[in-house]
Design an enzyme around this catalytic site. Structure first.
Site, mmCIF file in Angstrom:
data_model
loop_
_atom_site.group_PDB
_atom_site.id
_atom_site.type_symbol
_atom_site.label_atom_id
_atom_site.label_comp_id
_atom_site.label_asym_id
_atom_site.label_seq_id
_atom_site.Cartn_x
_atom_site.Cartn_y
_atom_site.Cartn_z
ATOM 1 N N ARG A 1 0.857 -1.186 0.000
ATOM 2 C CA ARG A 1 0.000 0.000 0.000
ATOM 3 C C ARG A 1 0.894 1.238 0.000
ATOM 4 O O ARG A 1 1.679 1.442 0.930
ATOM 5 C CB ARG A 1 -0.896 0.002 1.248
ATOM 6 C CG ARG A 1 -1.726 1.239 1.357
ATOM 7 C CD ARG A 1 -2.610 1.318 2.606
ATOM 8 N NE ARG A 1 -3.239 2.624 2.612
ATOM 9 C CZ ARG A 1 -3.378 3.404 3.664
ATOM 10 N NH1 ARG A 1 -3.003 3.011 4.862
ATOM 11 N NH2 ARG A 1 -3.923 4.596 3.546
ATOM 12 N N HIS B 1 -3.010 10.949 0.684
ATOM 13 C CA HIS B 1 -2.501 10.679 2.032
ATOM 14 C C HIS B 1 -1.862 11.971 2.563
ATOM 15 O O HIS B 1 -0.659 12.049 2.786
ATOM 16 C CB HIS B 1 -1.506 9.521 2.012
ATOM 17 C CG HIS B 1 -1.246 8.892 3.363
ATOM 18 N ND1 HIS B 1 -1.414 7.541 3.613
ATOM 19 C CD2 HIS B 1 -0.837 9.422 4.534
ATOM 20 C CE1 HIS B 1 -1.102 7.275 4.886
ATOM 21 N NE2 HIS B 1 -0.739 8.407 5.457
ATOM 22 N N GLU C 1 -7.475 8.362 6.317
ATOM 23 C CA GLU C 1 -7.787 9.000 7.596
ATOM 24 C C GLU C 1 -8.306 10.428 7.437
ATOM 25 O O GLU C 1 -7.712 11.380 7.970
ATOM 26 C CB GLU C 1 -6.559 8.995 8.510
ATOM 27 C CG GLU C 1 -6.075 7.599 8.847
ATOM 28 C CD GLU C 1 -5.100 7.561 10.027
ATOM 29 O OE1 GLU C 1 -4.690 8.642 10.501
ATOM 30 O OE2 GLU C 1 -4.772 6.452 10.475
ATOM 31 N N ASN D 1 -7.707 1.730 9.931
ATOM 32 C CA ASN D 1 -6.386 1.956 10.521
ATOM 33 C C ASN D 1 -6.543 1.872 12.034
ATOM 34 O O ASN D 1 -7.235 2.689 12.627
ATOM 35 C CB ASN D 1 -5.853 3.345 10.146
ATOM 36 C CG ASN D 1 -5.525 3.455 8.666
ATOM 37 O OD1 ASN D 1 -5.720 2.505 7.909
ATOM 38 N ND2 ASN D 1 -5.032 4.604 8.259
ATOM 39 N N TYR E 1 -5.054 1.626 15.956
ATOM 40 C CA TYR E 1 -3.881 1.892 16.787
ATOM 41 C C TYR E 1 -4.111 1.765 18.291
ATOM 42 O O TYR E 1 -3.603 0.876 18.922
ATOM 43 C CB TYR E 1 -3.300 3.281 16.463
ATOM 44 C CG TYR E 1 -2.554 3.314 15.154
ATOM 45 C CD1 TYR E 1 -1.248 2.854 15.062
ATOM 46 C CD2 TYR E 1 -3.167 3.765 13.993
ATOM 47 C CE1 TYR E 1 -0.557 2.852 13.853
ATOM 48 C CE2 TYR E 1 -2.492 3.765 12.780
ATOM 49 C CZ TYR E 1 -1.175 3.309 12.715
ATOM 50 O OH TYR E 1 -0.503 3.300 11.528
ATOM 51 N N GLU F 1 -3.880 -0.177 8.184
ATOM 52 C CA GLU F 1 -2.718 0.206 8.990
ATOM 53 C C GLU F 1 -2.845 -0.369 10.380
ATOM 54 O O GLU F 1 -3.943 -0.382 10.956
ATOM 55 C CB GLU F 1 -2.597 1.731 9.157
ATOM 56 C CG GLU F 1 -1.978 2.450 8.019
ATOM 57 C CD GLU F 1 -1.803 3.948 8.301
ATOM 58 O OE1 GLU F 1 -1.553 4.336 9.461
ATOM 59 O OE2 GLU F 1 -1.937 4.719 7.343
#
Ligand code: NOJ
Length: 549
Positions: free
Chosen positions: A107, A152, A197, A339, A341, A409
């Site tokens: 990616r 991005h 995001e 994504n 985290y 991610e």
């Protein structure tokens, strides 16, 4: 006496030494689940974070070029992405690393200003279009699928000068750019991600100092930004679906972030509602229009509307969609890119009558803090909370009617070094939580992406925090890449399609700090210091033992 000293010696250093030197020994048990045969593994990077060549061969200026050049004080180490990992010149090496890992896809994102130096379609930079073409061909020649992110965060500066995403006209410019990408690469790329995001772009680039261009638009621009992005996404998906989808294998989605899974601070109804409301404001803001009922979440409309009218606005700061726009946006994705985290605790805050601050946190009526026992990565916001991954996936499945999910991610930062036991363990625990969600909650996850392939420019943290599976020597003009332990362990997981039976045992000196702030996280130099102090003590003890003899 000799015996006593011997016992002290073993007591103090024995455990430590076994931990350090027998680092292959393992700890917590992991589940026995395996990855389905067609499950896809990948790694990710983004253009500004790795490419460098910021002004070479016709590339135009973007918001990160401008921001790092004019505001070095906003970047922890004053650095820029001018050279970064030099992937512009070293893309073949990056592809070779992907090959070495055995991933199914890579990616990466396209730099809008490398392709369209002014941001507008009127001038295409041939060198830019060739660069991505060569990268795609190199990947395909090695049997690796390209997964391309269109945006991005590196917006062309001339478009920012028009107001950036807060200007609805950006929808047209993004459409032109996306169309060009599909024309140029649509025959070879099967996985497309429109935006990475968008919540972070809108909240942190248009609502404060964290991301370029750091406009503080007082919770007006942040909602306008999201509105433009959602409309742009819907329109580009429609174009893809109608004109460019070459085969059923062609997929387009969007990457939304669960930077923080929201945990209610207490069992009270108010705190539970605050946690759910925070999820809706941060995730549902983009997910609900695309994957849910097809508009902003009701709770957002209610809270922003009420607050806006209290503040004296004539209408809600949260814009409204037309019927056509809603229809175009609803269902406009073949997969949800997630994504994942960290986690944070949310508490309810009463409606504030005395502040004139206009902000999203005030709109949400919640306050946040980390649980002190959560271990922290090098990034202050990144706590290691693997169970939050399972909870997130379960919540996403229930809230959006079981969408197809690709984890676009997941990863952890440290202060650098190739003996990255914490990263090895992080991946083991997070992948384990994901497997549990897939097997115990039937969550439809079809792919997983480690962030990141290589250490890179971590936005306002510069090069101080590292996420790579491979380290990059930023001191050397060669930007030499070398594998960390995590590269080897990720490679093994991919090859075996299962996790080891137990997690890696981390040498005590390398353990992540719990209850510590960012500055107190043990950096590798302190690790070395701890080891030399220990060595000195060992020598003194040995000398003492000898003198007794
Ligand atoms: C999300 C972003 O997409 C990526 O650019 C960033 O480096 C990682 N999170 C880590 O902060």
């Amino acid at each position: 006496m000799k015996l006593v000293l011997g016992v002290i010696f073993v007591a103090i250093f024995g455990y430590e030494l076994t931990q350090y030197y027998c680092s292959n020994s393992r700890g917590e048990p992991l589940s026995n689940y395996t990855f389905p045969d067609d499950f896809k593994f990948g790694v990710a990077t983004a253009s500004y974070q790795v490419e460098g060549a910021w002004n070479l061969n016709g590339k135009g200026e973007n918001v990160w070029d401008r921001y790092t050049h004019t505001h070095p004080e906003k970047i922890v180490d004053g650095s820029t992405g001018d050279i970064a990992c030099d992937s512009y010149h070293k893309y073949k090496e990056d592809v070779a690393l992907c090959k070495e890992l055995g991933v199914d896809f890579y990616r990466f994102s396209i730099s809008w200003s490398r392709l369209l130096p002014t941001g507008f379609i009127s001038k295409v930079n041939r060198d830019g279009s060739d660069y991505y073409s060569k990268l795609i061909d190199e990947l395909l020649s090695k049997g690796i699928e390209p997964m391309v992110t269109m945006f991005h965060w590196d917006l062309p500066q001339p478009l920012q000068d028009l107001g950036g995403w807060a200007n609805p006209k950006l929808q047209d410019y993004f459409y032109d750019y996306a169309r060009l990408l599909l024309q140029l690469y649509g025959d070879r790329v099967k996985y497309w991600i429109t935006f990475n995001e968008p919540k972070n772009v809108c909240r942190f680039a248009y609502g404060g100092p964290l991301l370029a261009p750091a406009v503080d638009s007082k919770a007006v621009g942040i909602y306008e930004c999201a509105h433009t992005i959602l409309k742009s996404h819907g329109q580009v998906y429609k174009m893809y679906d109608e004109e460019f989808r070459r085969s059923p294998e062609g997929k387009m989605g969007i990457s939304l972030d669960m930077m923080f899974w929201m945990v209610p601070a207490t069992d009270s109804e108010l705190d539970k509602e605050a946690a759910e409301r925070s999820l809706q404001f941060n995730f549902g803001w983009f997910a609900n229009p695309i994957f849910g009922s097809g508009d902003y979440p009701e709770v957002m409309k209610k809270f922003v509307g009420r607050r806006s009218s209290f503040e004296g606005f004539k209408q809600s700061r949260l814009p409204t969609f037309s019927k056509e726009e809603l229809d175009e946006i609803k269902g406009s994705a073949d997969f949800l890119g997630l994504n994942m985290y960290s986690a944070i605790e949310a508490s309810h805050v009463e409606f504030e009558n005395s502040t004139d601050e206009i902000s999203m946190d005030v709109d949400i009526q919640a306050s946040y803090k980390f649980q002190p026992e959560w271990e922290t990565a090098a990034s202050w916001w990144l706590k290691v909370v693997p169970w939050a991954f399972k909870d997130t996936l379960t919540w996403v499945k229930r809230t959006y009617e079981n969408p197809t999910i690709i984890i676009t991610e997941n990863g952890i930062s440290d202060k650098g070094g190739n003996e990255d036991y914490n990263r090895v363990k992080f991946y083991e625990l997070y992948l384990n939580a994901m497997l549990e969600a897939m097997n115990e909650e039937d969550v439809n996850v079809i792919g997983y992406t480690a962030w990141s392939l290589i250490d890179n420019f971590e936005w306002s943290d510069g090069y101080t925090n590292r996420f790579g599976l491979y380290s990059v020597d930023f001191e050397s003009p060669e930007r030499t890449r070398s594998p960390k332990l995590s590269a080897k362990s990720y490679k093994e997981i991919i090859a075996r399609r299962r996790l080891p039976e137990e997690t890696v045992q981390i040498p005590i000196t390398q353990r992540l700090s719990a209850r510590l702030s960012l500055d107190e996280v043990v950096p590798s130099s302190s690790t070395a210091l701890t080891h030399s102090i220990q060595l000195t003590l060992i020598l003194i003890l040995t000398a003492l033992l000898h003198s007794i003899h």
